[in-house]
Write a protein that holds these residues in place. Sequence first.
Motif, PDB file in Angstrom:
ATOM      1  N   MET A   1      41.142  26.042  35.700  1.00  0.00           N
ATOM      2  CA  MET A   1      41.213  25.805  37.133  1.00  0.00           C
ATOM      3  C   MET A   1      42.314  26.655  37.767  1.00  0.00           C
ATOM      4  O   MET A   1      43.280  27.020  37.098  1.00  0.00           O
ATOM      5  CB  MET A   1      41.498  24.324  37.409  1.00  0.00           C
ATOM      6  N   SER A   2      42.191  26.945  39.042  1.00  0.00           N
ATOM      7  CA  SER A   2      43.231  27.665  39.759  1.00  0.00           C
ATOM      8  C   SER A   2      44.503  26.824  39.775  1.00  0.00           C
ATOM      9  O   SER A   2      44.455  25.596  39.785  1.00  0.00           O
ATOM     10  CB  SER A   2      42.786  27.948  41.191  1.00  0.00           C
ATOM     11  N   LYS A   8      53.474  25.413  46.715  1.00  0.00           N
ATOM     12  CA  LYS A   8      52.148  25.508  47.337  1.00  0.00           C
ATOM     13  C   LYS A   8      51.518  26.889  47.231  1.00  0.00           C
ATOM     14  O   LYS A   8      50.462  27.143  47.824  1.00  0.00           O
ATOM     15  CB  LYS A   8      52.159  25.071  48.818  1.00  0.00           C
ATOM     16  N   ALA A   9      52.127  27.802  46.470  1.00  0.00           N
ATOM     17  CA  ALA A   9      51.485  29.089  46.214  1.00  0.00           C
ATOM     18  C   ALA A   9      50.308  28.880  45.274  1.00  0.00           C
ATOM     19  O   ALA A   9      50.249  27.889  44.543  1.00  0.00           O
ATOM     20  CB  ALA A   9      52.481  30.070  45.608  1.00  0.00           C
ATOM     21  N   VAL A  10      49.377  29.829  45.280  1.00  0.00           N
ATOM     22  CA  VAL A  10      48.148  29.704  44.489  1.00  0.00           C
ATOM     23  C   VAL A  10      47.994  30.918  43.575  1.00  0.00           C
ATOM     24  O   VAL A  10      48.094  32.067  44.022  1.00  0.00           O
ATOM     25  CB  VAL A  10      46.915  29.598  45.408  1.00  0.00           C
ATOM     26  N   PHE A  11      47.739  30.638  42.301  1.00  0.00           N
ATOM     27  CA  PHE A  11      47.417  31.701  41.347  1.00  0.00           C
ATOM     28  C   PHE A  11      45.927  31.690  41.067  1.00  0.00           C
ATOM     29  O   PHE A  11      45.372  30.685  40.632  1.00  0.00           O
ATOM     30  CB  PHE A  11      48.190  31.506  40.036  1.00  0.00           C
ATOM     31  N   LEU A  12      45.267  32.819  41.336  1.00  0.00           N
ATOM     32  CA  LEU A  12      43.847  32.988  41.052  1.00  0.00           C
ATOM     33  C   LEU A  12      43.698  33.778  39.758  1.00  0.00           C
ATOM     34  O   LEU A  12      44.247  34.886  39.629  1.00  0.00           O
ATOM     35  CB  LEU A  12      43.167  33.738  42.194  1.00  0.00           C
ATOM     36  N   HIS A  13      42.973  33.228  38.812  1.00  0.00           N
ATOM     37  CA  HIS A  13      42.879  33.768  37.462  1.00  0.00           C
ATOM     38  C   HIS A  13      41.605  34.579  37.287  1.00  0.00           C
ATOM     39  O   HIS A  13      40.531  34.024  37.099  1.00  0.00           O
ATOM     40  CB  HIS A  13      42.937  32.596  36.468  1.00  0.00           C
ATOM     41  N   ILE A  14      41.717  35.910  37.348  1.00  0.00           N
ATOM     42  CA  ILE A  14      40.589  36.785  37.048  1.00  0.00           C
ATOM     43  C   ILE A  14      40.438  36.856  35.533  1.00  0.00           C
ATOM     44  O   ILE A  14      41.416  37.064  34.822  1.00  0.00           O
ATOM     45  CB  ILE A  14      40.817  38.199  37.612  1.00  0.00           C
ATOM     46  N   HIS A  40      38.438  30.008  36.947  1.00  0.00           N
ATOM     47  CA  HIS A  40      38.372  31.385  37.440  1.00  0.00           C
ATOM     48  C   HIS A  40      37.860  31.444  38.880  1.00  0.00           C
ATOM     49  O   HIS A  40      37.197  32.415  39.272  1.00  0.00           O
ATOM     50  CB  HIS A  40      37.470  32.220  36.539  1.00  0.00           C
ATOM     51  N   ALA A  41      38.171  30.443  39.664  1.00  0.00           N
ATOM     52  CA  ALA A  41      37.720  30.439  41.057  1.00  0.00           C
ATOM     53  C   ALA A  41      38.243  31.661  41.799  1.00  0.00           C
ATOM     54  O   ALA A  41      39.424  32.005  41.715  1.00  0.00           O
ATOM     55  CB  ALA A  41      38.198  29.165  41.752  1.00  0.00           C
ATOM     56  N   PRO A 114      32.230  33.380  37.101  1.00  0.00           N
ATOM     57  CA  PRO A 114      32.188  34.723  37.695  1.00  0.00           C
ATOM     58  C   PRO A 114      31.505  35.757  36.807  1.00  0.00           C
ATOM     59  O   PRO A 114      30.967  36.746  37.307  1.00  0.00           O
ATOM     60  CB  PRO A 114      33.672  35.060  37.909  1.00  0.00           C
ATOM     61  N   ASN A 115      31.515  35.543  35.477  1.00  0.00           N
ATOM     62  CA  ASN A 115      30.898  36.511  34.573  1.00  0.00           C
ATOM     63  C   ASN A 115      29.475  36.147  34.175  1.00  0.00           C
ATOM     64  O   ASN A 115      28.934  36.715  33.222  1.00  0.00           O
ATOM     65  CB  ASN A 115      31.755  36.691  33.318  1.00  0.00           C
ATOM     66  N   ALA A 116      28.868  35.226  34.905  1.00  0.00           N
ATOM     67  CA  ALA A 116      27.473  34.871  34.613  1.00  0.00           C
ATOM     68  C   ALA A 116      26.551  36.078  34.769  1.00  0.00           C
ATOM     69  O   ALA A 116      25.495  36.149  34.136  1.00  0.00           O
ATOM     70  CB  ALA A 116      27.016  33.731  35.521  1.00  0.00           C
TER      71      ALA A 116
END
Length: 236
Positions: A1-2, A8-14, A40-41, A114-116
Motif C-alpha cells: 500500500m502507499s 502527511k507526505a505520501v510515498f508512491l511505490h513504483i 503500487h497505487a 500496474p503491471n497487469a
Amino acid sequence: MSLILKNKAVFLHIPKTGGNWITRVLRKLDLVDRRVSHKHADVEHFFSPVHPSRSEAIKYSIHNLFHPNETYPYMFCFVRNPLSWYESWFKYMSQPSRQWRDWGSKNDVFDWHPNALLNGVNSPDFNTFIRKMILNRPGYVSELYSLYVRPQVNFVGKQENLADDLVNILKQMNLSFDEDLVRNYEKVGVSPSAKTPIEWDRKLQKEVALHEYSGLVRYGYHETLNSLGIDIKSLA
C-alpha cells in the motif's frame, strides 16, 4: 500500500525502483503514519481507490488527513533507468517463486495491478523477453512512470541514488531523522541473478532505448543514449 508519513507526505511505490527498501527505512525511522490503497497505487488510484466496497471510506479518510486548504500533500516517488528496469523485472519474474505469474487485471477493480499489462509477456531468454516487450508494449517503462510522475508529485528520486535522494527528500520536508541509518541500511528485495546471464543484444538495446527515449531524457539518463550512439540533438 502507499505510505502516508506522520507529516502527511505520501510515498508512491513504483514497482522495481527500490520501494521496499524505502518502506523499510521509513518505518525504521518511525516516520510512517499508515498505509492506504494498493501497494503500487499511482496518483489516480491513490486519490480514487477503485475497490467499490471500501472506496468511499478510504477517500473520506484520505481527504481528512490533509488540511482543508491543501489540494494535494507533498508526494514523492522513485524511478530507475528504464533499461535497468527491464533487467530487474526479468530477474524478478524468472525466480522459481514467481515463474512469470500474472499480476491481476488492469480493468478488474478487485484485482488491479500496474503491471497487469505484462501478463503473458515472458520468456526464459532475456532478449526474447525484450522482443516480446517491443511487440506488445513498446515504451512500457516510460508509460508506467507517467502514471506516477504527475504535476502533483514534488520529488522524483532515482533508484541509482537511493540513499542520497531519500536523504534529500527528508531534508526538503524538514524532518528530523538519523541520516547514518539511511545511508548504511542494508539492501532489501534484491532479486538473485537469472540462470542465464543478462546480455543485451546491442540492436535490441538500442531499439528499446529509442522506445524509452522520453523516460531516459526526462529522468536524466542521457548517458545511456550516448553509449548506444543515439544523438539526442538529431531526434529533437
